[in-house]
Motif scaffolding. Structure first.
Motif, mmCIF file in Angstrom:
data_model
loop_
_atom_site.group_PDB
_atom_site.id
_atom_site.type_symbol
_atom_site.label_atom_id
_atom_site.label_comp_id
_atom_site.label_asym_id
_atom_site.label_seq_id
_atom_site.Cartn_x
_atom_site.Cartn_y
_atom_site.Cartn_z
ATOM 1 N N ALA A 1 0.818 -1.035 0.123
ATOM 2 C CA ALA A 1 -0.146 -0.013 0.157
ATOM 3 C C ALA A 1 0.925 1.287 -0.058
ATOM 4 N N ALA B 1 4.038 2.445 -9.938
ATOM 5 C CA ALA B 1 2.994 1.653 -10.425
ATOM 6 C C ALA B 1 3.307 0.659 -11.332
ATOM 7 N N ARG C 1 -0.917 -3.030 -4.245
ATOM 8 C CA ARG C 1 -2.424 -3.558 -3.940
ATOM 9 C C ARG C 1 -3.291 -2.104 -4.065
ATOM 10 N N TRP C 2 -2.769 -1.058 -3.541
ATOM 11 C CA TRP C 2 -3.472 0.327 -3.672
ATOM 12 C C TRP C 2 -2.169 1.323 -3.514
ATOM 13 N N LEU C 3 -2.582 2.340 -4.413
ATOM 14 C CA LEU C 3 -1.459 3.564 -4.536
ATOM 15 C C LEU C 3 -2.285 4.754 -4.759
ATOM 16 N N ALA C 4 -1.951 5.945 -4.007
ATOM 17 C CA ALA C 4 -2.422 7.265 -4.183
ATOM 18 C C ALA C 4 -1.219 8.205 -4.114
ATOM 19 N N ASP D 1 -6.360 3.795 -11.783
ATOM 20 C CA ASP D 1 -7.278 3.749 -10.513
ATOM 21 C C ASP D 1 -6.546 4.246 -9.350
ATOM 22 N N VAL D 2 -5.596 5.418 -9.819
ATOM 23 C CA VAL D 2 -4.895 6.003 -8.482
ATOM 24 C C VAL D 2 -5.373 7.210 -8.338
ATOM 25 N N TRP E 1 -6.588 5.424 6.778
ATOM 26 C CA TRP E 1 -5.194 4.802 6.007
ATOM 27 C C TRP E 1 -4.328 4.971 7.260
#
Length: 260
Positions: free
Chosen positions: A95, A111, A117-120, A140-141, A156
């Motif tokens: 993450a 990425a 598994r998730w990225l922002a 989907d970021v 988070w």
């Protein structure tokens, strides 16, 4: 482009304007223009001192073509060390959050390299956020507008495996000494790191422990001369620092682990 432009003459004009890699720049400008008029406009902008990446609308970073809008921080080649250091300390499917993301170049490289598994990403500059969102479309970021961790969803906290930050680290008095391409054409908020260059990085260090999961890592870029002070700030924040240098890239990355 089919054009009567004299390439050697173009190279001479670029070199006279101070472009060190005039031959390469001439080829890129020729390839980017679809008419003699368009080429003339691009060349005029470059000779006037606008960064080549802003003129072209893109920069190469970690083998990727990244869109760079006018006024947005241009990704530097040395930041490839930050990406490599992040990949070296991070486990599978992490993450990840990229602070001070700028154009989103580092986010995009992570990425591709880490398969998170998730990225922002976050940035305080709305122009940078818009550019990053364009570069990250389809991945989907989410890219949040705000100061460092502040815009992240509260739930988070304590769940991030990796935080990276290419935060500004140029001391305020040294900003005036930067090349005109940077100080005149990039947002000051992306360059100015306060009196000693570490104002933003100290705040990153202070907040990272709250957001990292146990065993998670922070990875940042800094100047070699700042390493001692930065490592002291990371230690004071309860993190365990490490340092990586790359002489070829003239780059320094500082890692910090939250103890498990």
């Amino acid at each position: 482009m089919t054009t009567p432009i004299d390439r050697p003459a173009l190279v001479r004009r670029l070199r006279a304007a101070g472009c060190v890699y005039a031959e390469d720049e001439a080829d890129l400008l020729l390839d980017s223009a679809d008419s003699p008029a368009a080429l003339a406009d691009l060349v005029a902008r470059r000779i006037a001192g606008e960064p080549l990446e802003h003129v072209l609308g893109w920069a190469e970073f970690c083998g990727l073509r990244v869109a760079v809008d006018p006024g947005v921080f241009v990704p530097r080649g040395r930041t490839a060390l930050l990406v490599a250091a992040a990949a070296a300390v991070t486990g599978p499917a992490p993450a990840v959050v990229d602070l001070c993301c700028g154009s989103g170049a580092t986010t995009l490289a992570l990425a591709r390299r880490l398969a998170p598994r998730w990225l922002a990403a976050t940035d305080i500059d709305p122009a940078a956020v818009a550019c990053a969102r364009r570069n990250l479309v389809g991945l989907d970021v989410p890219v949040f507008t705000g100061d460092l961790f502040a815009p992240l969803p509260p739930h988070w906290r304590g769940r991030l495996d990796l935080v990276v930050a290419n935060a500004p680290y140029v001391p305020t008095e040294a900003v005036a000494l930067l090349p005109p391409e940077a100080r005149l054409h990039e947002a000051p908020v992306a360059l100015d790191g306060g009196a000693d260059g570490l104002a933003v990085l100290r705040r990153v260090a202070a907040g990272a422990g709250e957001w990292l999961a146990p065993g998670g890592h922070l990875v940042v870029e800094a100047a070699e001369s700042q390493v001692e002070a930065l490592c002291a700030a990371l230690t004071a924040a309860g993190l365990v620092p490490g340092v990586r240098h790359d002489e070829d890239l003239e780059a320094t990355a500082v890692t910090a682990r939250r103890p498990a």
